[in-house]
Scaffold this active site. Structure first.
Site, PDB file in Angstrom:
ATOM      1  N   GLU A   9       0.852  -1.206   0.000  1.00  0.00           N
ATOM      2  CA  GLU A   9       0.000   0.000   0.000  1.00  0.00           C
ATOM      3  C   GLU A   9       0.879   1.244   0.000  1.00  0.00           C
ATOM      4  O   GLU A   9       1.847   1.339   0.758  1.00  0.00           O
ATOM      5  CB  GLU A   9      -0.876  -0.015   1.258  1.00  0.00           C
ATOM      6  CG  GLU A   9      -1.785   1.197   1.355  1.00  0.00           C
ATOM      7  CD  GLU A   9      -2.771   1.079   2.515  1.00  0.00           C
ATOM      8  OE1 GLU A   9      -3.442   0.044   2.639  1.00  0.00           O
ATOM      9  OE2 GLU A   9      -2.850   2.042   3.298  1.00  0.00           O
ATOM     10  N   THR A  40      -4.012   4.782  -1.425  1.00  0.00           N
ATOM     11  CA  THR A  40      -5.015   5.309  -0.492  1.00  0.00           C
ATOM     12  C   THR A  40      -5.741   6.510  -1.091  1.00  0.00           C
ATOM     13  O   THR A  40      -5.331   7.062  -2.114  1.00  0.00           O
ATOM     14  CB  THR A  40      -4.378   5.716   0.859  1.00  0.00           C
ATOM     15  OG1 THR A  40      -3.472   6.781   0.619  1.00  0.00           O
ATOM     16  CG2 THR A  40      -3.665   4.554   1.511  1.00  0.00           C
ATOM     17  N   ARG A 100     -16.010   3.358   4.111  1.00  0.00           N
ATOM     18  CA  ARG A 100     -16.851   4.446   4.581  1.00  0.00           C
ATOM     19  C   ARG A 100     -16.000   5.682   4.840  1.00  0.00           C
ATOM     20  O   ARG A 100     -16.325   6.786   4.466  1.00  0.00           O
ATOM     21  CB  ARG A 100     -17.554   4.033   5.885  1.00  0.00           C
ATOM     22  CG  ARG A 100     -18.523   5.082   6.379  1.00  0.00           C
ATOM     23  CD  ARG A 100     -18.793   4.936   7.861  1.00  0.00           C
ATOM     24  NE  ARG A 100     -17.627   5.277   8.657  1.00  0.00           N
ATOM     25  CZ  ARG A 100     -17.600   5.284   9.977  1.00  0.00           C
ATOM     26  NH1 ARG A 100     -18.668   4.933  10.658  1.00  0.00           N
ATOM     27  NH2 ARG A 100     -16.500   5.620  10.637  1.00  0.00           N
ATOM     28  N   GLY A 101     -14.846   5.487   5.506  1.00  0.00           N
ATOM     29  CA  GLY A 101     -14.003   6.614   5.931  1.00  0.00           C
ATOM     30  C   GLY A 101     -14.347   7.013   7.351  1.00  0.00           C
ATOM     31  O   GLY A 101     -15.412   6.674   7.875  1.00  0.00           O
ATOM     32  N   TYR A 137     -11.118  -5.402  10.776  1.00  0.00           N
ATOM     33  CA  TYR A 137     -10.421  -4.942  11.979  1.00  0.00           C
ATOM     34  C   TYR A 137     -10.245  -6.101  12.959  1.00  0.00           C
ATOM     35  O   TYR A 137     -11.186  -6.432  13.704  1.00  0.00           O
ATOM     36  CB  TYR A 137     -11.219  -3.786  12.611  1.00  0.00           C
ATOM     37  CG  TYR A 137     -11.400  -2.662  11.611  1.00  0.00           C
ATOM     38  CD1 TYR A 137     -10.496  -1.608  11.551  1.00  0.00           C
ATOM     39  CD2 TYR A 137     -12.434  -2.695  10.663  1.00  0.00           C
ATOM     40  CE1 TYR A 137     -10.622  -0.614  10.591  1.00  0.00           C
ATOM     41  CE2 TYR A 137     -12.570  -1.709   9.699  1.00  0.00           C
ATOM     42  CZ  TYR A 137     -11.664  -0.671   9.666  1.00  0.00           C
ATOM     43  OH  TYR A 137     -11.781   0.301   8.701  1.00  0.00           O
ATOM     44  N   HIS A 141     -13.426  -2.555  15.120  1.00  0.00           N
ATOM     45  CA  HIS A 141     -13.348  -1.145  14.695  1.00  0.00           C
ATOM     46  C   HIS A 141     -13.554  -0.260  15.921  1.00  0.00           C
ATOM     47  O   HIS A 141     -14.366  -0.584  16.788  1.00  0.00           O
ATOM     48  CB  HIS A 141     -14.418  -0.879  13.631  1.00  0.00           C
ATOM     49  CG  HIS A 141     -14.368   0.515  13.087  1.00  0.00           C
ATOM     50  ND1 HIS A 141     -15.211   1.506  13.527  1.00  0.00           N
ATOM     51  CD2 HIS A 141     -13.549   1.087  12.156  1.00  0.00           C
ATOM     52  CE1 HIS A 141     -14.930   2.627  12.872  1.00  0.00           C
ATOM     53  NE2 HIS A 141     -13.926   2.397  12.030  1.00  0.00           N
ATOM     54  N   GLN A 168      -6.806  -4.098   9.104  1.00  0.00           N
ATOM     55  CA  GLN A 168      -6.049  -3.042   9.765  1.00  0.00           C
ATOM     56  C   GLN A 168      -4.764  -3.655  10.312  1.00  0.00           C
ATOM     57  O   GLN A 168      -4.689  -4.862  10.542  1.00  0.00           O
ATOM     58  CB  GLN A 168      -6.883  -2.479  10.920  1.00  0.00           C
ATOM     59  CG  GLN A 168      -6.249  -1.277  11.581  1.00  0.00           C
ATOM     60  CD  GLN A 168      -7.142  -0.723  12.680  1.00  0.00           C
ATOM     61  OE1 GLN A 168      -7.627  -1.466  13.536  1.00  0.00           O
ATOM     62  NE2 GLN A 168      -7.384   0.556  12.647  1.00  0.00           N
TER      63      GLN A 168
HETATM   64  P1  FAD Z   1     -17.573   0.360   7.847  1.00  0.00           P
HETATM   65  O1  FAD Z   1     -17.295  -1.004   7.322  1.00  0.00           O
HETATM   66  O2  FAD Z   1     -18.726   1.074   7.304  1.00  0.00           O
HETATM   67  O3  FAD Z   1     -17.564   0.296   9.400  1.00  0.00           O
HETATM   68  C1  FAD Z   1     -17.548   1.477  10.196  1.00  0.00           C
HETATM   69  C2  FAD Z   1     -18.271   1.234  11.534  1.00  0.00           C
HETATM   70  O4  FAD Z   1     -19.666   1.044  11.317  1.00  0.00           O
HETATM   71  C3  FAD Z   1     -17.801  -0.036  12.250  1.00  0.00           C
HETATM   72  O5  FAD Z   1     -17.821   0.244  13.628  1.00  0.00           O
HETATM   73  C4  FAD Z   1     -18.863  -1.089  11.887  1.00  0.00           C
HETATM   74  O6  FAD Z   1     -19.036  -2.069  12.901  1.00  0.00           O
HETATM   75  C5  FAD Z   1     -20.116  -0.240  11.736  1.00  0.00           C
HETATM   76  N1  FAD Z   1     -21.011  -0.714  10.660  1.00  0.00           N
HETATM   77  C6  FAD Z   1     -20.627  -1.175   9.435  1.00  0.00           C
HETATM   78  N2  FAD Z   1     -21.714  -1.439   8.678  1.00  0.00           N
HETATM   79  C7  FAD Z   1     -22.803  -1.153   9.427  1.00  0.00           C
HETATM   80  C8  FAD Z   1     -24.198  -1.206   9.186  1.00  0.00           C
HETATM   81  N3  FAD Z   1     -24.684  -1.607   7.992  1.00  0.00           N
HETATM   82  N4  FAD Z   1     -25.044  -0.817  10.187  1.00  0.00           N
HETATM   83  C9  FAD Z   1     -24.558  -0.388  11.385  1.00  0.00           C
HETATM   84  N5  FAD Z   1     -23.220  -0.316  11.668  1.00  0.00           N
HETATM   85  C10 FAD Z   1     -22.355  -0.688  10.693  1.00  0.00           C
HETATM   86  N6  FAD Z   1      -9.265   5.801   5.419  1.00  0.00           N
HETATM   87  C11 FAD Z   1      -9.120   6.789   4.486  1.00  0.00           C
HETATM   88  O7  FAD Z   1      -9.581   7.925   4.699  1.00  0.00           O
HETATM   89  N7  FAD Z   1      -8.467   6.550   3.289  1.00  0.00           N
HETATM   90  C12 FAD Z   1      -7.965   5.324   2.971  1.00  0.00           C
HETATM   91  O8  FAD Z   1      -7.402   5.145   1.890  1.00  0.00           O
HETATM   92  C13 FAD Z   1      -8.102   4.269   3.940  1.00  0.00           C
HETATM   93  N8  FAD Z   1      -7.619   3.022   3.682  1.00  0.00           N
HETATM   94  C14 FAD Z   1      -7.815   2.012   4.589  1.00  0.00           C
HETATM   95  C15 FAD Z   1      -7.344   0.730   4.285  1.00  0.00           C
HETATM   96  C16 FAD Z   1      -7.519  -0.323   5.181  1.00  0.00           C
HETATM   97  C17 FAD Z   1      -7.011  -1.698   4.834  1.00  0.00           C
HETATM   98  C18 FAD Z   1      -8.172  -0.083   6.445  1.00  0.00           C
HETATM   99  C19 FAD Z   1      -8.338  -1.211   7.429  1.00  0.00           C
HETATM  100  C20 FAD Z   1      -8.643   1.190   6.748  1.00  0.00           C
HETATM  101  C21 FAD Z   1      -8.481   2.251   5.838  1.00  0.00           C
HETATM  102  N9  FAD Z   1      -8.955   3.545   6.099  1.00  0.00           N
HETATM  103  C22 FAD Z   1      -8.781   4.554   5.182  1.00  0.00           C
HETATM  104  C23 FAD Z   1      -9.607   3.852   7.385  1.00  0.00           C
HETATM  105  C24 FAD Z   1     -11.145   3.691   7.329  1.00  0.00           C
HETATM  106  O9  FAD Z   1     -11.678   4.671   6.458  1.00  0.00           O
HETATM  107  C25 FAD Z   1     -11.706   3.873   8.754  1.00  0.00           C
HETATM  108  O10 FAD Z   1     -11.284   2.824   9.573  1.00  0.00           O
HETATM  109  C26 FAD Z   1     -13.211   4.081   8.857  1.00  0.00           C
HETATM  110  O11 FAD Z   1     -13.512   4.549  10.174  1.00  0.00           O
HETATM  111  C27 FAD Z   1     -14.058   2.831   8.634  1.00  0.00           C
HETATM  112  O12 FAD Z   1     -14.166   2.518   7.305  1.00  0.00           O
HETATM  113  P2  FAD Z   1     -14.845   1.121   6.875  1.00  0.00           P
HETATM  114  O13 FAD Z   1     -14.966   1.129   5.426  1.00  0.00           O
HETATM  115  O14 FAD Z   1     -14.160  -0.008   7.530  1.00  0.00           O
HETATM  116  O15 FAD Z   1     -16.292   1.328   7.554  1.00  0.00           O
END
Ligand code: FAD
Length: 287
Positions: A9, A40, A100-101, A137, A141, A168
């Site tokens: 990455e 990213t 999601r971010g 995670y 998370h 993560q």
């Molecule tokens: P989600 O999967 O949507 O989860 C977020 C939270 O919501 C979790 O607590 C989950 O339990 C909960 N949740 C999920 N779905 C639902 C639902 N349907 N109903 C209710 N609750 C729900 N950030 C950046 O800004 N840029 C990047 O390029 C970037 N790259 C990353 C790469 C990796 C491999 C990882 C692990 C993280 C990265 N991140 C990046 C960080 C990431 O954006 C954050 O961790 C963010 O807070 C969560 O994103 P997610 O897509 O995992 O969210």
């Protein structure tokens, strides 16, 4: 036997940094022949899709390495996501890590993509030829107080069409193995790449761990305590620690290793030198 996926990455240069750094990074990493390099994506006011798309285009066209672009969508409209996906497609991208971010203070979510599973479903529908990856995670998370609930939420992402998960960072492999067992129990069967971030400095290690709710095991504390003031020695120790983590993961049948390079190709090359035999080629590339 299928060897583990091996991916890297990188992140786009910050606005005030020289663009050359990213090319130095790519020059330093290209001959490791990873299965893919992911790029990213900024978030909120930091989001600049053109730079992610440009770097992706360079990786694909100049270095001939498959590329995965990250995409965050909490603060994006459907129209903006459409434009970004078109840009990625034009850059030769065949897979997107749908995120999601983070929630940012002072910003109002657009309301269309509240969770990553919604973005996954949307990309699958609009761009059925694109592969969609998701984040996961191993220690949960940070916003979700209940690990079981977090895994249930992760299942929605997979059910929506995510075909690979990238984790993560973590420093304690046992946490990852426990997480893998939870995924098995929840019926999540897609490959999970283990995210490994080499220790690069005391400050960054502690900050990242705090931000992401990542456990720092005793061995890592010892390294930080002993060599925290001498970054060169600490980084050497970090190369050894990451190499050991990877060989243990490979012995335990990990699906893949995703190395967070932090745009430091030197450390990554040293780790690769230690572990590359574990990634002997089998039936070719994965993307
Ligand atoms: P989600 O999967 O949507 O989860 C977020 C939270 O919501 C979790 O607590 C989950 O339990 C909960 N949740 C999920 N779905 C639902 C639902 N349907 N109903 C209710 N609750 C729900 N950030 C950046 O800004 N840029 C990047 O390029 C970037 N790259 C990353 C790469 C990796 C491999 C990882 C692990 C993280 C990265 N991140 C990046 C960080 C990431 O954006 C954050 O961790 C963010 O807070 C969560 O994103 P997610 O897509 O995992 O969210």
């Amino acid at each position: 036997m299928r060897r583990p996926i091996f991916s890297l990455e990188v992140f786009p240069p910050r606005r005030n940094a020289t663009v050359g750094t990213i090319y130095d990074t790519l020059d330093g990493l290209a001959d490791l022949q990873p299965d893919f390099i992911s790029v990213t994506y900024g978030h909120g006011s930091q989001s600049d899709r053109t730079i992610t798309a440009r770097i992706a285009h360079t990786i694909r066209q100049e270095y001939r390495i498959p590329v995965v672009t990250h995409l965050t969508a909490l603060y994006s409209s459907e129209e903006r996501v459409d434009q970004t996906l078109d840009m990625f497609e034009a850059a030769g991208v065949r897979a997107v890590l749908a995120l999601r971010g983070d929630q940012l203070e002072g910003y109002e979510p657009q309301g269309r993509f509240n969770y990553a599973n919604e973005l996954v479903a949307y990309i699958r529908e609009k761009h059925p030829d694109m592969l969609v990856f998701g984040a996961c995670y191993p220690e949960g998370h940070s916003e979700c107080p209940d690990m079981k609930q977090d895994v249930e939420n992760l299942k929605r992402k997979v059910d929506a069409g995510a075909t690979t998960l990238i984790s993560q960072l973590f420093y304690d492999n046992e946490k990852f193995y426990r997480f893998r067992d939870m995924l098995d129990a929840a019926g999540i069967t897609v490959p999970v790449e283990a995210g490994i971030m080499p220790i690069m400095s005391m400050k960054s290690t502690i900050n990242m761990a705090k931000r992401g709710g990542v456990t720092i095991p005793k061995t890592v504390y010892l390294l930080l305590d002993k060599w925290g003031d001498d970054t060169n020695i600490l980084r050497s120790a970090g190369v050894v620690y990451a190499s050991q983590q990877i060989s243990d993961l490979a012995a335990n049948g990990v699906d893949g290793i995703h190395l967070y390079t932090m745009n430091h190709p030197g450390d990554i090359r040293r780790i690769w030198g230690n572990v590359q035999n574990l990634f002997e080629k089998d039936d070719g590339r994965r993307l």
